[in-house]
Design a protein around this motif. Structure first.
Motif, PDB file in Angstrom:
ATOM      1  N   CYS A  31       0.820  -1.227   0.000  1.00 29.64           N
ATOM      2  CA  CYS A  31       0.000   0.000   0.000  1.00 29.64           C
ATOM      3  C   CYS A  31       0.854   1.277   0.000  1.00 29.64           C
ATOM      4  O   CYS A  31       1.813   1.391   0.758  1.00 29.64           O
ATOM      5  CB  CYS A  31      -0.899  -0.002   1.238  1.00 29.64           C
ATOM      6  N   ARG A  72      -0.729   4.248   0.355  1.00 30.36           N
ATOM      7  CA  ARG A  72      -1.580   5.205   1.078  1.00 30.36           C
ATOM      8  C   ARG A  72      -2.130   6.307   0.175  1.00 30.36           C
ATOM      9  O   ARG A  72      -2.021   7.499   0.487  1.00 30.36           O
ATOM     10  CB  ARG A  72      -0.791   5.856   2.231  1.00 30.36           C
ATOM     11  N   GLY A 126      -5.433   6.262  -0.824  1.00 30.30           N
ATOM     12  CA  GLY A 126      -6.824   6.478  -0.419  1.00 30.30           C
ATOM     13  C   GLY A 126      -7.846   6.164  -1.499  1.00 30.30           C
ATOM     14  O   GLY A 126      -9.053   6.297  -1.267  1.00 30.30           O
ATOM     15  N   ALA A 127      -7.393   5.724  -2.688  1.00 28.49           N
ATOM     16  CA  ALA A 127      -8.354   5.478  -3.781  1.00 28.49           C
ATOM     17  C   ALA A 127      -9.362   4.386  -3.420  1.00 28.49           C
ATOM     18  O   ALA A 127     -10.533   4.459  -3.808  1.00 28.49           O
ATOM     19  CB  ALA A 127      -7.613   5.106  -5.065  1.00 28.49           C
ATOM     20  N   ILE A 183      -8.564  -0.393   2.960  1.00 32.43           N
ATOM     21  CA  ILE A 183      -7.190  -0.595   3.436  1.00 32.43           C
ATOM     22  C   ILE A 183      -7.194  -0.886   4.939  1.00 32.43           C
ATOM     23  O   ILE A 183      -6.532  -1.810   5.417  1.00 32.43           O
ATOM     24  CB  ILE A 183      -6.272   0.611   3.072  1.00 32.43           C
ATOM     25  N   CYS A 193      -6.935   0.022  -6.958  1.00 30.09           N
ATOM     26  CA  CYS A 193      -5.679   0.084  -6.198  1.00 30.09           C
ATOM     27  C   CYS A 193      -4.486   0.197  -7.154  1.00 30.09           C
ATOM     28  O   CYS A 193      -4.294  -0.660  -8.007  1.00 30.09           O
ATOM     29  CB  CYS A 193      -5.535  -1.150  -5.309  1.00 30.09           C
ATOM     30  N   PRO A 194      -3.681   1.251  -7.024  1.00 30.98           N
ATOM     31  CA  PRO A 194      -2.601   1.468  -7.988  1.00 30.98           C
ATOM     32  C   PRO A 194      -1.495   0.424  -7.925  1.00 30.98           C
ATOM     33  O   PRO A 194      -0.732   0.289  -8.877  1.00 30.98           O
ATOM     34  CB  PRO A 194      -2.058   2.855  -7.606  1.00 30.98           C
TER      35      PRO A 194
HETATM   36  S1  SF4 Z   1      -5.981   1.915  -3.114  1.00 29.17           S
HETATM   37 FE1  SF4 Z   1      -4.331   0.462  -2.642  1.00 29.17          FE
HETATM   38  S2  SF4 Z   1      -2.527   1.763  -2.372  1.00 29.17           S
HETATM   39 FE2  SF4 Z   1      -4.288   3.122  -2.246  1.00 29.17          FE
HETATM   40  S3  SF4 Z   1      -4.771   3.234  -0.031  1.00 29.17           S
HETATM   41 FE3  SF4 Z   1      -6.028   1.600  -0.888  1.00 29.17          FE
HETATM   42  S4  SF4 Z   1      -4.827  -0.259  -0.566  1.00 29.17           S
HETATM   43 FE4  SF4 Z   1      -3.423   1.477  -0.339  1.00 29.17          FE
END
Ligand code: SF4
Length: 470
Positions: A309, A311, A313-314, A338, A369-370
């Motif tokens: 992750c 972070r 927030g997507a 997350i 999630c990127p």
């Molecule tokens: S989308 Fe993926 S990288 Fe972004 S906060 Fe959520 S878990 Fe983490």
């Protein structure tokens, strides 16, 4: 669902204002992310790259952490290891005490939230001042962040104006965003000038160069890390990456996924304290590397993927549950998908087993999630861990949600469905006695209609149509 969680959810759903603010903010962020990635192919390639970089870092975590420590020390950054949040707090306090700091300015850091650093420092007589505008607002409101990127995303400008008017009546701020921002600047400037120490988070720590990368939009992070005599960076051990050339794709993924920006206003690359001849920068830089359960998560090859992750927030922005509840209903530092995967692993599924259930499993989080963390799969794994507990698993509290009554019901359910004679007999009986079935089924039917048993079973209908046996 635990009574505490139910109360928090009820409060969140009952607060029209918060729901409206969150909904508006989430819709905006979803749209911005969408516009930031117009090329589906480019996004696919970038996400694959992001996953590989973060996966490689986790596969080599111990070696990379040692390399990071070596190179940071060579650059003059003092590295500290904290196994728990308490240890991390103690290390920060020691540094501050050594310098006689009574005031510390802070940039946004979710790890410091995880450590409960503000409350700890206050209890020790040290005043922490948040300088990220969202965090500053929350400090005034005595609340915790609702979102990992926009901590005060649940508040509108009128609420902020009211807070400022109550806390700083001598500074007229008005109710418009520009006025409020100008007032916050005026208030903080004085703190920036007085503080002996600054605390920040870290977005990525580069092992090969011993560089700490910190992205932000307000410039407060740069001030926290350059103006005071001492800079303390707190960082989860999973934030390490191997090489400097891996940063650009990660930053592209992070900023576009988070806020739809091609790049943040400030990208800070911290590679040591002020050197001879330099005009600014701190005299000391410390890096506190926090484990706090991450090594245990890392030991599980499937669950470790959550440590990829970055972070952004997507997953929260796209989650139908988060976008209706906001972050406070989760009751944890990291909310949304997350948090529902990470927090039960850090704190124990016996304490936070509700969180993996707080998902519709629609899959949106995994889609956006990127770094391609398979969030829905991890949620399912944790649900199963709560009930059964996988052999060899190190999840704290595994199996603690198993209830004898549930077991009995599922065993009967399985028996009935596996035996045609029993199945036909019982469904036939149920159709005849359907008037006995209650119209309310406790919590299950609180938000939906209870199922009504049909007057004739499927088999009877099929028989009447002459279809049975086809
Ligand atoms: S989308 Fe993926 S990288 Fe972004 S906060 Fe959520 S878990 Fe983490």
């Amino acid at each position: 669902m635990s009574p505490e969680f139910r109360v928090r959810v009820g409060q969140a759903l009952g607060n029209e204002r918060v729901r409206r603010n969150i909904r508006r903010a989430m819709d905006g962020l979803v749209l911005k992310r969408c516009k930031a990635f117009p090329d589906e192919h480019e996004l696919t390639v970038l996400r694959r790259r992001g996953k590989l970089i973060r996966g490689h870092a986790l596969a080599n975590l111990p070696d990379l952490l040692r390399e990071l420590e070596r190179n940071c020390e060579r650059n003059g950054i003092r590295v500290h290891w904290a196994e728990t949040a308490e240890e991390g707090n103690g290390i920060v306090l020691d540094i501050l005490r050594r310098h006689g700091a009574e005031l510390v300015i802070k940039g946004k850091s979710m790890v410091s939230e995880e450590m409960g650093l503000n409350a700890y420092l206050e209890a020790q007589g040290i005043e922490p001042v948040e300088t990220d505008l969202g965090e500053f607002i929350l400090q005034l409101a005595d609340e915790r962040p609702s979102h990992i990127i926009g901590p005060a995303i649940h508040k509108d400008r009128l609420e902020v104006a009211e807070l400022f008017a109550n806390h700083f009546p001598e500074i007229p701020s008005g109710e418009d965003i520009e006025g409020l921002t100008a007032a916050a600047r005026q208030i903080m400037r004085e703190y920036f000038g007085r503080a002996l120490a600054g605390i920040s988070g870290v977005n990525f720590a580069v092992a090969e160069t011993g560089t700490l990368c910190l992205v932000e939009n307000e410039g407060n992070g740069r001030l926290c890390t350059t103006v005071p005599q001492v800079h303390i960076a707190v960082c989860g051990i999973e934030k390490v990456i191997a090489r400097l050339d891996q940063l650009p794709p990660l930053l592209t993924l992070l900023t576009r996924s988070a806020t739809g920006q091609p790049i943040t206003t400030y990208v800070n690359m911290i590679s040591g304290p002020r050197r001879e001849g330099e005009l600014d920068g701190p005299g000391e830089v410390h890096l506190v590397l926090l484990d706090n359960g991450r090594s245990r998560v890392h030991a599980d090859r499937e669950l470790r993927s959550i440590l990829r992750c970055i972070r952004c927030g997507a997953c929260m922005n796209h989650c139908p549950v988060y976008s209706r509840l906001g972050g406070h209903a989760y009751g944890t530092v990291y909310p949304g998908p997350i948090g529902s995967v990470l927090e039960p692993q850090l704190q124990g599924i016996d304490r936070l087993g509700d969180l993996p259930d707080a998902s519709s499993l629609c899959g949106a989080c995994g889609e956006v999630c990127p770094v391609r963390i398979p969030l829905p799969g991890l949620l399912r794994r944790l649900r199963a861990e709560g009930i059964r507990g996988r052999k060899g698993s190190r999840v704290i509290g595994r199996g603690s949600r198993r209830k004898p009554m549930h077991q009995l019901i599922w065993a009967l359910w399985s028996r009935v469905n596996a035996c045609p004679v029993l199945y036909r007999g019982l469904t036939g009986l149920a159709t005849r006695l359907r008037w006995l079935v209650p119209t309310s089924l406790g919590p299950w039917s609180r938000t939906r209609a209870a199922p009504v048993i049909a007057p004739r079973s499927l088999h009877e209908l099929a028989r009447a149509e002459g279809l049975e046996g086809e």
